[in-house]
Design a protein around this motif. Structure first.
Motif, PDB file in Angstrom:
ATOM      1  N   SER A  43      46.535  44.624  48.583  1.00 41.01           N
ATOM      2  CA  SER A  43      45.633  45.022  46.589  1.00 41.01           C
ATOM      3  C   SER A  43      44.622  45.824  46.794  1.00 41.01           C
ATOM      4  N   ASP A  44      43.081  45.595  48.367  1.00 41.91           N
ATOM      5  CA  ASP A  44      42.203  46.245  48.104  1.00 41.91           C
ATOM      6  C   ASP A  44      42.481  47.629  48.052  1.00 41.91           C
ATOM      7  N   PHE A  45      43.938  48.367  49.355  1.00 42.96           N
ATOM      8  CA  PHE A  45      44.515  49.785  49.372  1.00 42.96           C
ATOM      9  C   PHE A  45      44.815  50.159  47.956  1.00 42.96           C
ATOM     10  N   TYR A  46      46.549  49.422  47.733  1.00 45.84           N
ATOM     11  CA  TYR A  46      47.030  49.486  46.623  1.00 45.84           C
ATOM     12  C   TYR A  46      46.896  49.187  45.266  1.00 45.84           C
ATOM     13  N   GLY A  47      45.886  48.580  45.315  1.00 41.42           N
ATOM     14  CA  GLY A  47      45.204  48.495  43.536  1.00 41.42           C
ATOM     15  C   GLY A  47      46.435  46.904  43.242  1.00 41.42           C
ATOM     16  N   ARG A  48      45.283  46.419  42.302  1.00 32.78           N
ATOM     17  CA  ARG A  48      46.114  44.819  42.216  1.00 32.78           C
ATOM     18  C   ARG A  48      47.103  44.741  41.205  1.00 32.78           C
ATOM     19  N   ARG A  49      47.413  45.855  40.194  1.00 35.99           N
ATOM     20  CA  ARG A  49      47.930  45.772  40.010  1.00 35.99           C
ATOM     21  C   ARG A  49      49.454  45.938  40.082  1.00 35.99           C
ATOM     22  N   LYS A  50      49.678  46.498  41.086  1.00 35.19           N
ATOM     23  CA  LYS A  50      50.917  47.180  42.385  1.00 35.19           C
ATOM     24  C   LYS A  50      51.208  46.122  43.032  1.00 35.19           C
ATOM     25  N   ILE A  51      50.045  45.585  43.618  1.00 34.60           N
ATOM     26  CA  ILE A  51      51.140  44.387  44.390  1.00 34.60           C
ATOM     27  C   ILE A  51      50.860  42.795  43.473  1.00 34.60           C
ATOM     28  N   LEU A  52      50.153  42.631  42.907  1.00 33.44           N
ATOM     29  CA  LEU A  52      50.685  41.857  41.414  1.00 33.44           C
ATOM     30  C   LEU A  52      52.029  41.986  41.273  1.00 33.44           C
ATOM     31  N   ARG A  53      53.026  42.840  40.747  1.00 30.50           N
ATOM     32  CA  ARG A  53      54.086  43.011  39.800  1.00 30.50           C
ATOM     33  C   ARG A  53      54.845  43.487  41.180  1.00 30.50           C
ATOM     34  N   ALA A  54      54.826  43.682  42.654  1.00 34.73           N
ATOM     35  CA  ALA A  54      55.745  43.578  43.542  1.00 34.73           C
ATOM     36  C   ALA A  54      56.288  42.084  43.965  1.00 34.73           C
ATOM     37  N   CYS A  55      55.148  41.616  44.164  1.00 38.41           N
ATOM     38  CA  CYS A  55      54.833  39.588  44.035  1.00 38.41           C
ATOM     39  C   CYS A  55      55.415  38.974  43.164  1.00 38.41           C
ATOM     40  N   LEU A  56      55.582  39.528  42.076  1.00 43.07           N
ATOM     41  CA  LEU A  56      56.287  38.644  41.141  1.00 43.07           C
ATOM     42  C   LEU A  56      57.310  39.171  41.218  1.00 43.07           C
ATOM     43  N   VAL A 107      43.694  38.519  30.524  1.00 46.16           N
ATOM     44  CA  VAL A 107      44.370  36.633  29.981  1.00 46.16           C
ATOM     45  C   VAL A 107      45.737  36.458  29.722  1.00 46.16           C
ATOM     46  N   ILE A 108      46.538  37.103  29.240  1.00 53.31           N
ATOM     47  CA  ILE A 108      48.376  36.270  29.192  1.00 53.31           C
ATOM     48  C   ILE A 108      48.340  36.861  30.313  1.00 53.31           C
ATOM     49  N   GLY A 109      48.214  38.093  31.207  1.00 50.70           N
ATOM     50  CA  GLY A 109      49.006  38.057  33.054  1.00 50.70           C
ATOM     51  C   GLY A 109      48.149  37.195  33.079  1.00 50.70           C
ATOM     52  N   ALA A 110      47.226  36.813  33.853  1.00 50.69           N
ATOM     53  CA  ALA A 110      46.388  35.776  34.170  1.00 50.69           C
ATOM     54  C   ALA A 110      46.946  34.322  34.661  1.00 50.69           C
ATOM     55  N   MET A 111      47.596  34.146  32.919  1.00 51.78           N
ATOM     56  CA  MET A 111      47.996  32.866  32.675  1.00 51.78           C
ATOM     57  C   MET A 111      49.089  32.798  33.423  1.00 51.78           C
ATOM     58  N   LEU A 112      50.130  34.039  32.879  1.00 55.57           N
ATOM     59  CA  LEU A 112      51.762  34.411  33.244  1.00 55.57           C
ATOM     60  C   LEU A 112      51.386  33.804  35.373  1.00 55.57           C
ATOM     61  N   LEU A 154      36.284  46.344  26.656  1.00 54.81           N
ATOM     62  CA  LEU A 154      37.463  46.466  26.384  1.00 54.81           C
ATOM     63  C   LEU A 154      37.728  45.768  25.356  1.00 54.81           C
ATOM     64  N   ALA A 155      38.788  46.072  24.600  1.00 53.00           N
ATOM     65  CA  ALA A 155      39.013  46.021  23.230  1.00 53.00           C
ATOM     66  C   ALA A 155      39.387  44.095  22.956  1.00 53.00           C
ATOM     67  N   PRO A 156      39.645  43.559  21.944  1.00 50.43           N
ATOM     68  CA  PRO A 156      40.081  42.652  22.097  1.00 50.43           C
ATOM     69  C   PRO A 156      41.128  41.895  22.842  1.00 50.43           C
ATOM     70  N   SER A 157      42.048  43.090  22.307  1.00 47.89           N
ATOM     71  CA  SER A 157      43.562  42.798  22.789  1.00 47.89           C
ATOM     72  C   SER A 157      43.982  43.627  23.924  1.00 47.89           C
ATOM     73  N   GLU A 158      43.045  44.067  24.509  1.00 42.71           N
ATOM     74  CA  GLU A 158      43.091  43.978  26.080  1.00 42.71           C
ATOM     75  C   GLU A 158      42.177  42.992  26.903  1.00 42.71           C
ATOM     76  N   ILE A 159      41.698  42.413  26.445  1.00 44.89           N
ATOM     77  CA  ILE A 159      41.201  41.347  26.986  1.00 44.89           C
ATOM     78  C   ILE A 159      42.662  40.247  26.863  1.00 44.89           C
ATOM     79  N   ARG A 160      42.891  40.172  25.560  1.00 43.48           N
ATOM     80  CA  ARG A 160      44.161  38.745  25.738  1.00 43.48           C
ATOM     81  C   ARG A 160      45.154  39.687  26.175  1.00 43.48           C
ATOM     82  N   LEU A 161      45.600  40.266  26.371  1.00 45.40           N
ATOM     83  CA  LEU A 161      46.669  40.697  27.353  1.00 45.40           C
ATOM     84  C   LEU A 161      45.842  40.350  29.107  1.00 45.40           C
TER      85      LEU A 161
END
Length: 90
Positions: A68-81, A12-17, A3-10
Protein backbone atom coordinates in the motif's frame (compact mmCIF):
# COMPACT_ATOMS: atom_id res chain seq x y z
CA UNK A 1 -5.88 20.20 2.83
CA UNK A 2 -9.39 20.63 4.10
CA UNK A 3 -12.08 18.06 3.44
CA UNK A 4 -15.75 18.74 3.06
CA UNK A 5 -18.11 17.06 5.54
CA UNK A 6 -19.48 14.82 2.77
CA UNK A 7 -15.95 13.63 1.97
CA UNK A 8 -15.25 12.89 5.63
CA UNK A 9 -18.51 10.98 5.86
CA UNK A 10 -17.57 8.91 2.81
CA UNK A 11 -14.13 8.12 4.27
CA UNK A 12 -15.64 7.02 7.59
CA UNK A 13 -18.22 4.84 5.84
CA UNK A 14 -15.47 3.19 3.77
CA UNK A 15 -13.36 2.52 6.87
CA UNK A 16 -16.37 1.12 8.72
CA UNK A 17 -17.14 -1.18 5.78
CA UNK A 18 -13.58 -2.52 5.79
CA UNK A 19 -13.73 -3.10 9.56
CA UNK A 20 -17.09 -4.84 9.18
CA UNK A 21 -15.66 -7.19 6.57
CA UNK A 22 -12.71 -7.93 8.85
CA UNK A 23 -15.08 -8.85 11.68
CA UNK A 24 -17.18 -10.88 9.25
CA UNK A 25 -14.08 -12.79 8.15
CA UNK A 26 -13.29 -13.76 11.74
CA UNK A 27 -16.92 -14.79 12.29
CA UNK A 28 -16.84 -16.96 9.16
CA UNK A 29 -13.71 -18.71 10.40
CA UNK A 30 -15.25 -19.31 13.83
CA UNK A 31 -18.40 -20.71 12.23
CA UNK A 32 -16.41 -22.98 9.94
CA UNK A 33 -14.30 -24.48 12.75
CA UNK A 34 -16.62 -27.39 13.72
CA UNK A 35 -16.89 -28.76 10.14
CA UNK A 36 -13.14 -28.37 9.72
CA UNK A 37 -12.57 -30.26 12.98
CA UNK A 38 -14.89 -33.01 11.76
CA UNK A 39 -12.92 -33.28 8.51
CA UNK A 40 -9.66 -33.47 10.45
CA UNK A 41 -11.12 -36.28 12.54
CA UNK A 42 -10.28 -34.83 15.93
CA UNK A 43 -11.52 -31.69 17.66
CA UNK A 44 -8.13 -31.40 19.40
CA UNK A 45 -6.59 -30.48 16.04
CA UNK A 46 -8.72 -27.34 15.82
CA UNK A 47 -5.94 -25.32 17.45
CA UNK A 48 -3.81 -25.93 14.35
CA UNK A 49 -6.48 -24.33 12.17
CA UNK A 50 -6.65 -21.26 14.40
CA UNK A 51 -2.86 -21.06 14.55
CA UNK A 52 -2.55 -21.29 10.76
CA UNK A 53 -5.19 -18.57 10.31
CA UNK A 54 -3.52 -16.20 12.78
CA UNK A 55 -0.02 -16.89 11.47
CA UNK A 56 -1.08 -16.24 7.89
CA UNK A 57 -2.87 -13.06 8.88
CA UNK A 58 0.16 -11.87 10.85
CA UNK A 59 2.58 -12.58 7.99
CA UNK A 60 0.45 -11.00 5.28
CA UNK A 61 -0.32 -7.75 7.15
CA UNK A 62 3.15 -6.14 6.82
CA UNK A 63 3.39 -7.23 3.18
CA UNK A 64 0.07 -5.62 2.33
CA UNK A 65 1.13 -2.53 4.28
CA UNK A 66 4.32 -2.19 2.22
CA UNK A 67 2.38 -2.77 -1.01
CA UNK A 68 0.00 0.00 0.00
CA UNK A 69 3.00 2.31 0.46
CA UNK A 70 4.10 1.56 -3.11
CA UNK A 71 0.77 1.44 -4.96
CA UNK A 72 -1.53 3.50 -2.76
CA UNK A 73 -3.94 2.53 -0.05
CA UNK A 74 -7.05 2.87 -2.17
CA UNK A 75 -5.83 0.43 -4.84
CA UNK A 76 -4.66 -2.15 -2.31
CA UNK A 77 -7.85 -1.86 -0.26
CA UNK A 78 -9.92 -2.41 -3.39
CA UNK A 79 -7.79 -5.41 -4.39
CA UNK A 80 -8.11 -6.92 -0.91
CA UNK A 81 -11.86 -6.38 -0.88
CA UNK A 82 -12.18 -8.02 -4.29
CA UNK A 83 -10.13 -11.01 -3.12
CA UNK A 84 -12.27 -11.28 0.02
CA UNK A 85 -15.48 -11.20 -2.02
CA UNK A 86 -14.14 -13.77 -4.49
CA UNK A 87 -12.95 -16.05 -1.68
CA UNK A 88 -16.28 -15.74 0.12
CA UNK A 89 -18.15 -16.57 -3.07
CA UNK A 90 -16.07 -19.70 -3.57
Amino acid sequence: MSLAPSEIRLIVIGAMLALFLSALDQTIVATALPPIAKDLGDFALISWVVTAYLLTSTCVTPIVGKLSDFYGRRKILRACLLMFIAGSAL
